[in-house]
Structure formats: structure tokens, C-alpha cells
Enzyme design. Structure first.
Site, PDB file in Angstrom:
ATOM      1  N   ASN A 190      31.905  19.709   4.833  1.00  0.00           N
ATOM      2  CA  ASN A 190      30.392  19.479   4.675  1.00  0.00           C
ATOM      3  C   ASN A 190      29.964  18.394   3.498  1.00  0.00           C
ATOM      4  O   ASN A 190      28.651  18.101   3.730  1.00  0.00           O
ATOM      5  CB  ASN A 190      29.978  21.007   4.409  1.00  0.00           C
ATOM      6  CG  ASN A 190      29.766  21.853   5.763  1.00  0.00           C
ATOM      7  OD1 ASN A 190      29.720  21.254   7.037  1.00  0.00           O
ATOM      8  ND2 ASN A 190      29.948  23.305   5.721  1.00  0.00           N
ATOM      9  N   HIS A 195      26.346  18.961   7.072  1.00  0.00           N
ATOM     10  CA  HIS A 195      26.295  19.970   7.847  1.00  0.00           C
ATOM     11  C   HIS A 195      26.611  19.941   9.055  1.00  0.00           C
ATOM     12  O   HIS A 195      27.592  20.661   9.823  1.00  0.00           O
ATOM     13  CB  HIS A 195      25.399  20.910   7.284  1.00  0.00           C
ATOM     14  CG  HIS A 195      25.612  22.401   7.585  1.00  0.00           C
ATOM     15  ND1 HIS A 195      25.380  23.006   8.738  1.00  0.00           N
ATOM     16  CD2 HIS A 195      26.093  23.226   6.710  1.00  0.00           C
ATOM     17  CE1 HIS A 195      25.585  24.323   8.814  1.00  0.00           C
ATOM     18  NE2 HIS A 195      26.000  24.344   7.476  1.00  0.00           N
ATOM     19  N   ASP A 199      29.513  21.171  11.679  1.00  0.00           N
ATOM     20  CA  ASP A 199      29.403  21.867  12.925  1.00  0.00           C
ATOM     21  C   ASP A 199      30.220  21.179  14.106  1.00  0.00           C
ATOM     22  O   ASP A 199      30.771  21.732  14.728  1.00  0.00           O
ATOM     23  CB  ASP A 199      27.865  21.699  13.337  1.00  0.00           C
ATOM     24  CG  ASP A 199      26.947  22.588  12.579  1.00  0.00           C
ATOM     25  OD1 ASP A 199      27.484  23.518  11.906  1.00  0.00           O
ATOM     26  OD2 ASP A 199      25.817  22.803  12.948  1.00  0.00           O
ATOM     27  N   GLU A 225      33.927  29.409   8.872  1.00  0.00           N
ATOM     28  CA  GLU A 225      34.956  28.560   9.749  1.00  0.00           C
ATOM     29  C   GLU A 225      36.370  29.317   9.861  1.00  0.00           C
ATOM     30  O   GLU A 225      37.375  29.094   9.706  1.00  0.00           O
ATOM     31  CB  GLU A 225      35.261  27.512   8.669  1.00  0.00           C
ATOM     32  CG  GLU A 225      36.300  27.774   7.186  1.00  0.00           C
ATOM     33  CD  GLU A 225      35.441  28.693   6.369  1.00  0.00           C
ATOM     34  OE1 GLU A 225      34.619  29.243   6.523  1.00  0.00           O
ATOM     35  OE2 GLU A 225      36.179  28.759   5.264  1.00  0.00           O
TER      36      GLU A 225
END
Ligand SMILES: Nc1nc2c(ncn2[C@@H]2O[C@H](COP(=O)(O)OP(=O)(O)OP(=O)(O)O)[C@@H](O)[C@H]2O)c(=O)[nH]1
Length: 306
Positions: A190, A195, A199, A225
Site C-alpha cells: 500500500n 491503496h 486492492d 489482508e
């Protein structure tokens, strides 16, 4: 619209059939209550409306509708409207008709205009109901699916876990183990790539794992996660092998981000379903402790209690 008409008077039935044909309906006929039940059974899931006389031989209209509504409930079929058509229309008849499962009660002779209007109203209710059923289905699916990866969410995973271990406890001779899998140093992805890319990695990881599972396994995203797994095998060694395979699968998979290959690894805590550890909470708690062990002893490994 497919309409079942039940009337023992041939002329009434013929007239009704002509009205309905003008309204574009497809008609199925029955000459008494018993035939109405048989025709309903022969056309399950296809009938949109029943128009039925009250006084008929063999089985009267009230008895026939009662039987039809029972079959409908037993088979969990979609609702459809039933309208009684009768020469006698005292208060008790109307009450009995509605109590038998009818939705409206018209007095003969039937006006074409009134019948068309009543059918329109019933269609409106039926459409509204279908939309509600569809929305409920969609809500049910949304309530059990993880919005990002499309796999089971935590709630769904936990509910399925509970029911599978119940069955397993009673009748399975196969081994079964619950695992919690967590991506290693995911914060770095990230922080380095953003971000959205994080994803994308979560989606890719869940796809890669999903493709490796059988239909008897359970897989869900517990949050962030972290993923939950329940795998089956013929032996304890087989279970160890299967979880180890998943760890290696992710380690070897080539995740490409902005044309750059990045290394992704996972840590997994795995506990077998046993007499000592057999409830959902016990399994998740122990798997979490073992996951912690896998993280603190260097990551990219599986810690077992099988
Ligand atoms: N992109 C993305 N990141 C998420 C999501 N949910 C949680 N995270 C991120 O996951 C990261 C988890 O970080 P940590 O708990 O520190 O764990 P880690 O970096 O994986 O380190 P270890 O677990 O100790 O190996 C945080 O940066 C969260 O913001 C999500 O849905 N999407």
C-alpha cells in the site's frame, strides 16, 4: 399471462376464455375443483392467475384453492393471485373464499371491464412481490459476499465453518483443518504502490487461492489482508501438504504491478478439527495463535497444530 380457469358450466368457461383471449392471456381449463388441482400440478411454476368458480362437483372451489395453496407452500413456490367467481356472494361466501386462500371474489355475471381491472390490480401486486423477492435475494447475496474480492465475507465464512464442522463431527472420516492466512508486510505494498494496487493484489490473491480449492473447501475474507480456509483431506499429512501448497502457490505466483514483478508471501496458522478443538471459536482462536507464531518466527511459513 397464463390463467387457469375452473368452472363446471361450459358456457361460463367459454365466455371467460373469450374475454381472456382478448386480453392476450393463455388459458388452461378445468371442469371441476379436482381437475383444477391436477392442472395446477401439471403446470407448476407457470400459472400466473387462477379464476375459479365456487360450486363445482368432485371438489368445490374453496377446497380446491385450499389444496393448491398447500402445494404452493410445500414447494415454496412464487405467490400468484386467485380470484373466485360465483353466483352467490353473501358475506360468509366471501369470507370463506378469502380464508381458503383467495385474493378477491367477484359475483357472476362478470363484467369484462371489472375483470380486466381486477386482473390489472393483481398483476401489479404480483410484480411488486417479484421485485421484493429479487431485492431480498440480492440483499442476501450482498450480506454474505466480500465487496472487494467477491468471495465469502467473514460472517458467511463463520456460518459455513460452523455447519461444516457440525457435519464433520457426526459423520466424516476425513481430516479437516481450519487456517488463517495473512499476507506478509502488506502495508509496504500500500505504501509503495497505493491503496488501489493493494486492492488489486487482494483480488489476485483470492483468485489464485480460489482456483486451487475444491468445492468441499471453504474460503472467505476475514477482513483486511486476512483470509479464512477450511480444507479437507484423507489424512493429517494430506492437510499439511495442502496448506503448504497454498503458501508456495502465492510465493511462486508472479504478481505484476506497473510492469514490475513483486514478491508476495503469506503466513498461515492451521489447526485440525479434533475432540480438543471443535468449536468455531476454538478453531479461529487457535489458528490465530499459530498465525502469530508464523509471523514472529520469520513469516512466509505455515505453523500447524494437526
Ligand atoms: N489496499 C487495501 N489495504 C488494506 C485493506 N484492508 C486493510 N489493508 C491494509 O493492510 C495493511 C495491514 O498492515 P499490518 O497490519 O501492519 O500488517 P502487514 O503490513 O501485512 O504486516 P504483517 O502482517 O506483520 O506481515 C494496512 O496497511 C491496512 O491499511 C484493503 O481492503 N485494501
Amino acid at each position: 399471462m397464463k390463467v387457469l380457469i375452473a368452472d363446471d358450466t361450459n358456457t361460463d368457461r367459454l365466455l371467460l376464455k373469450l374475454h381472456l383471449a382478448k386480453l392476450g392471456c393463455q388459458v388452461i381449463e378445468a371442469k371441476n375443483g379436482q381437475e383444477a388441482v391436477s392442472q395446477y400440478l401439471a403446470n407448476l411454476d407457470e400459472i400466473d392467475l387462477i379464476l375459479i368458480d365456487v360450486q363445482m362437483p368432485v371438489l368445490n372451489g374453496f377446497e380446491a384453492v385450499k389444496a393448491i395453496r398447500e402445494i404452493q407452500q410445500q414447494n415454496q413456490q412464487e405467490w400468484f393471485p386467485v380470484i373466485f367467481l360465483s353466483a352467490s356472494g353473501n358475506e360468509t361466501d366471501v369470507e370463506n373464499g378469502i380464508m381458503a386462500g383467495g385474493d378477491d371474489y367477484l359475483i357472476k355475471p362478470i363484467s369484462q371491464k371489472v375483470l380486466a381491472a381486477k386482473m390489472h390490480a393483481m398483476k401489479r401486486i404480483s410484480d411488486m412481490r417479484s421485485r421484493l423477492v429479487e431485492s431480498n435475494k440480492m440483499l442476501e447475496s450482498l450480506a454474505s459476499t466480500d465487496y472487494l474480492t467477491g468471495i465469502a465475507n467473514r460472517r458467511c465464512f463463520e456460518v459455513s465453518l460452523e455447519s461444516v464442522i457440525d457435519v464433520h463431527r457426526d459423520e466424516s472420516s476425513r481430516c479437516c483443518a481450519c487456517g488463517i492466512l495473512d499476507l506478509d508486510k502488506f502495508k509496504n505494498i500500500n505504501d509503495s504502490f497505493g491503496h488501489d494496487i493493494g486492492d488489486k493484489v487482494l483480488i489476485d490473491v483470492s483468485n489464485v487461492i480460489q482456483q486451487h480449492l475444491t468445492e468441499n473447501d471453504l474460503f472467505g475474507r476475514l477482513g483486511g489482508e486476512e483470509f479464512g480456509l477450511l480444507l479437507m483431506s484423507e489424512s493429517r499429512e494430506g492437510l499439511i501438504e495442502r496448506f503448504e501448497e497454498i503458501r508456495q502457490l502465492i510465493e511462486r505466483y508472479q504478481f505484476t504491478i506497473k510492469d514490475q514483478l513483486i514478491d508476495i508471501t503469506t503466513s498461515i496458522g492451521v489447526v485440525a478439527v479434533s475432540d480438543q478443538c471443535k468449536s468455531r471459536n476454538q478453531l479461529l482462536k487457535r489458528a490465530d495463535e499459530l498465525l502469530y507464531e508464523a509471523k514472529t518466527s520469520g513469516r512466509n511459513r505455515v505453523c500447524f497444530d494437526v
